[in-house]
Design a protein around this motif. Structure first.
Motif, mmCIF file in Angstrom:
data_model
loop_
_atom_site.group_PDB
_atom_site.id
_atom_site.type_symbol
_atom_site.label_atom_id
_atom_site.label_comp_id
_atom_site.label_asym_id
_atom_site.label_seq_id
_atom_site.Cartn_x
_atom_site.Cartn_y
_atom_site.Cartn_z
ATOM 1 N N ARG A 147 53.617 47.281 29.508
ATOM 2 C CA ARG A 147 54.820 46.466 29.668
ATOM 3 C C ARG A 147 55.180 46.327 31.132
ATOM 4 O O ARG A 147 55.505 45.222 31.600
ATOM 5 N N ALA A 148 55.118 47.418 31.887
ATOM 6 C CA ALA A 148 55.441 47.351 33.315
ATOM 7 C C ALA A 148 54.456 46.444 34.048
ATOM 8 O O ALA A 148 54.836 45.666 34.932
ATOM 9 N N ARG A 149 53.177 46.536 33.681
ATOM 10 C CA ARG A 149 52.158 45.716 34.326
ATOM 11 C C ARG A 149 52.413 44.237 34.070
ATOM 12 O O ARG A 149 52.357 43.407 34.991
ATOM 13 N N HIS A 150 52.703 43.897 32.817
ATOM 14 C CA HIS A 150 52.936 42.490 32.484
ATOM 15 C C HIS A 150 54.198 41.962 33.174
ATOM 16 O O HIS A 150 54.230 40.828 33.654
ATOM 17 N N ARG A 151 55.241 42.777 33.221
ATOM 18 C CA ARG A 151 56.474 42.343 33.873
ATOM 19 C C ARG A 151 56.249 42.084 35.359
ATOM 20 O O ARG A 151 56.695 41.078 35.913
ATOM 21 N N VAL A 152 55.553 43.000 36.013
ATOM 22 C CA VAL A 152 55.315 42.864 37.447
ATOM 23 C C VAL A 152 54.458 41.640 37.734
ATOM 24 O O VAL A 152 54.753 40.839 38.630
ATOM 25 N N MET A 153 53.381 41.457 36.959
ATOM 26 C CA MET A 153 52.483 40.342 37.218
ATOM 27 C C MET A 153 53.155 39.004 36.915
ATOM 28 O O MET A 153 52.956 38.022 37.638
ATOM 29 N N ALA A 154 53.961 38.957 35.867
ATOM 30 C CA ALA A 154 54.672 37.716 35.557
ATOM 31 C C ALA A 154 55.665 37.383 36.662
ATOM 32 O O ALA A 154 55.819 36.216 37.052
ATOM 33 N N ALA A 155 56.344 38.398 37.177
ATOM 34 C CA ALA A 155 57.295 38.174 38.262
ATOM 35 C C ALA A 155 56.579 37.707 39.526
ATOM 36 O O ALA A 155 57.060 36.808 40.231
ATOM 37 N N MET A 156 55.417 38.282 39.813
ATOM 38 C CA MET A 156 54.670 37.893 41.009
ATOM 39 C C MET A 156 54.159 36.456 40.893
ATOM 40 O O MET A 156 54.180 35.702 41.876
ATOM 41 N N ARG A 157 53.732 36.068 39.705
ATOM 42 C CA ARG A 157 53.305 34.678 39.510
ATOM 43 C C ARG A 157 54.450 33.715 39.789
ATOM 44 O O ARG A 157 54.284 32.698 40.468
ATOM 45 N N GLN A 165 50.716 29.142 49.390
ATOM 46 C CA GLN A 165 50.580 30.559 49.124
ATOM 47 C C GLN A 165 49.678 30.747 47.904
ATOM 48 O O GLN A 165 49.785 30.002 46.919
ATOM 49 N N VAL A 166 48.787 31.707 47.968
ATOM 50 C CA VAL A 166 47.823 31.954 46.888
ATOM 51 C C VAL A 166 47.834 33.440 46.565
ATOM 52 O O VAL A 166 47.849 34.287 47.465
ATOM 53 N N TRP A 167 47.822 33.730 45.274
ATOM 54 C CA TRP A 167 47.795 35.122 44.807
ATOM 55 C C TRP A 167 46.774 35.234 43.679
ATOM 56 O O TRP A 167 46.419 34.248 43.041
ATOM 57 N N ASN A 168 46.280 36.433 43.468
ATOM 58 C CA ASN A 168 45.333 36.745 42.385
ATOM 59 C C ASN A 168 43.939 36.202 42.670
ATOM 60 O O ASN A 168 43.205 35.838 41.761
ATOM 61 N N GLU A 196 38.265 30.660 40.254
ATOM 62 C CA GLU A 196 39.300 29.792 40.814
ATOM 63 C C GLU A 196 40.335 29.376 39.782
ATOM 64 O O GLU A 196 41.480 29.068 40.123
ATOM 65 N N ARG A 197 39.951 29.349 38.509
ATOM 66 C CA ARG A 197 40.904 28.973 37.464
ATOM 67 C C ARG A 197 42.018 29.995 37.320
ATOM 68 O O ARG A 197 43.080 29.706 36.752
ATOM 69 N N ASP A 198 41.816 31.227 37.824
ATOM 70 C CA ASP A 198 42.824 32.281 37.702
ATOM 71 C C ASP A 198 43.699 32.406 38.945
ATOM 72 O O ASP A 198 44.614 33.235 38.978
ATOM 73 N N TYR A 199 43.437 31.598 39.985
ATOM 74 C CA TYR A 199 44.275 31.658 41.170
ATOM 75 C C TYR A 199 45.701 31.225 40.828
ATOM 76 O O TYR A 199 45.917 30.312 40.028
ATOM 77 N N VAL A 200 46.681 31.860 41.455
ATOM 78 C CA VAL A 200 48.084 31.446 41.344
ATOM 79 C C VAL A 200 48.458 30.811 42.676
ATOM 80 O O VAL A 200 48.447 31.478 43.718
#
Length: 410
Positions: A129-139, A252-255, A278-282
């Motif tokens: 849950r913490a991982r998903h929350r952090v990654m969703a927020a970063m996206r 800006q690019v992440w992931n 490249e399809r997974d880049y944010v």
């Protein structure tokens, strides 16, 4: 304690020790403490320094204790670690006590079995849950705000202040945001690299001229952030990495890079923990910093990574590419087209990014000669199809160690 940057040693140790003492109150004394810092719960006990020391201590006949008490289940175990540790301790005649169980754990007790299943599931869910929350927020922060999320700035940029942190609590603590700004020393070289590549120049040729002109490479220009690299010279991979980085377009690019534990890293271009597809880049919806190359030029350069077409429209094929290792220096052979046929060579450390003579004489081998020798050596599985033969070697993870004219399969 999993993180040193956001937790206090004395505070974390004190409350866990207090819980442990309450669990054994009136039934025993604590004679030794084992407390790991900077270790994720995902690590097995054998890979945590103090947990591993505890396991070793339990094997000593004069260990001075007959039970281990854990301050909090979620700090100690993840996944199926509990059962493995419990089994190991039981073999040494050592009990395992948990505050959630009110004392020693008895896996023969159905209530304790259900409790351990619940705690294990809860520990796993907390991490997930913490991982998903952090990654969703970063996206969201990258896409909608174009926020810089940390790390080393790309070569050609430097970090500048971007105002107070949007979270009021963080702002009160003095935390600030940062953004990318062109570096006056290195940004012109990034622009030059893109201009040279857009004109059709090879990546190796660009690297050679940068070295000849003694331009500091990325790790040499920023030694404080790159102490793990030599910082001596440009290599073709460094130049190619700059040409492939979409952050130079101003967005800006992440992931771009994934890890084994990243749930969004199923598609990787460079293997486990490597470059993401490249399809997974944010990518930010709008430009977030000044661009060093326009998007049209950037896109046209990416198309130049494909295999160069021959005059007749075809491309050259190297069936044994990546499968031959030099018996002298241990390097992989380079694919090399010579006299209208496929071949391979080892230049023993000489690279096309430097103008220097190789230490040893180059080693060459023709592909057709090596395929014929392979077919004779692997007569029980070989076929007349050269591609099928090469695929067999690759599938079986075999390597050809070549020390001309002798060679071996490993």
């Amino acid at each position: 304690m999993s993180t040193k940057e956001f937790q206090d040693h004395e505070t974390s140790l004190s409350w866990q020790l207090e819980v442990a003492e309450e669990t054994i109150a009136g039934r025993g004394l604590i004679v030794a403490e084992y407390f790991d810092e900077g270790c994720s719960r995902r690590r097995s006990w054998s890979k945590r320094p103090f947990a591993a020391a505890l396991l070793t201590a339990t094997q000593s006949p004069d260990r001075g204790f007959d039970a281990v008490v854990v301050g909090e289940y979620e700090r100690a175990f993840y996944g199926d670690q509990f059962r493995a540790v419990m089994t190991f301790l039981a073999e040494q005649g050592v009990q395992l006590w948990l505050p959630e169980a009110g004392g020693p754990v008895d896996l023969g007790d159905p209530a304790h079995q259900a409790l351990m299943l619940l705690l294990g599931s809860q520990s796993w869910r907390e991490v997930l849950r913490a991982r998903h929350r952090v990654m969703a927020a970063m996206r969201a922060q990258v896409c909608t705000q174009g926020r810089f999320l940390g790390g080393r700035p790309p070569y050609g940029y430097r970090l500048v202040d971007a105002g107070p942190h949007p979270n009021s609590a963080h702002a009160q603590w003095g935390r600030r945001l940062h953004r990318l700004e062109p570096d006056p020393v290195t940004a012109p070289w990034v622009r030059w690299i893109f201009e040279q590549r857009a004109s059709g120049r090879s990546v190796a040729g660009i690297a050679r001229e940068l070295n000849d002109r003694e331009v500091p490479c990325p790790s040499g220009a920023d030694r404080a952030r790159n102490p793990h690299r030599s910082g001596r010279a440009w290599i073709t991979r460094t130049v190619a990495g700059i040409l492939e980085n979409p952050r130079y377009t101003g967005r800006q690019v992440w992931n771009r890079h994934g890890t084994l534990h990243n749930p969004g890293s199923a598609r990787r271009a460079g293997g486990a923990g490597g470059r993401m597809d490249e399809r997974d880049y944010v990518v930010s919806n709008a430009p977030a910093h000044p661009a060093l190359v326009d998007e049209a030029t950037f896109r046209s350069i990416q198309g130049m990574r494909a295999a160069r077409k021959l005059q007749g429209g075809g491309t050259r094929t190297y069936r044994l590419a990546g499968l031959i290792v030099c018996g002298r220096c241990g390097r992989r052979f380079d694919s090399h087209w010579v006299n209208n046929r496929a071949g391979y060579r080892c230049r023993h450390g000489h690279t096309s990014a430097r103008n220097q003579a190789p230490v040893m004489k180059n080693t060459y081998v023709r592909e057709d000669h090596l395929l014929a020798a392979l077919r004779a050596r692997l007569s029980d599985v070989a076929s007349d199809d050269d591609t099928a033969l090469a695929d067999y070697v690759r599938t079986k993870r075999l390597m050809i160690v070549y020390l001309g004219p002798d060679w071996a399969i490993e």
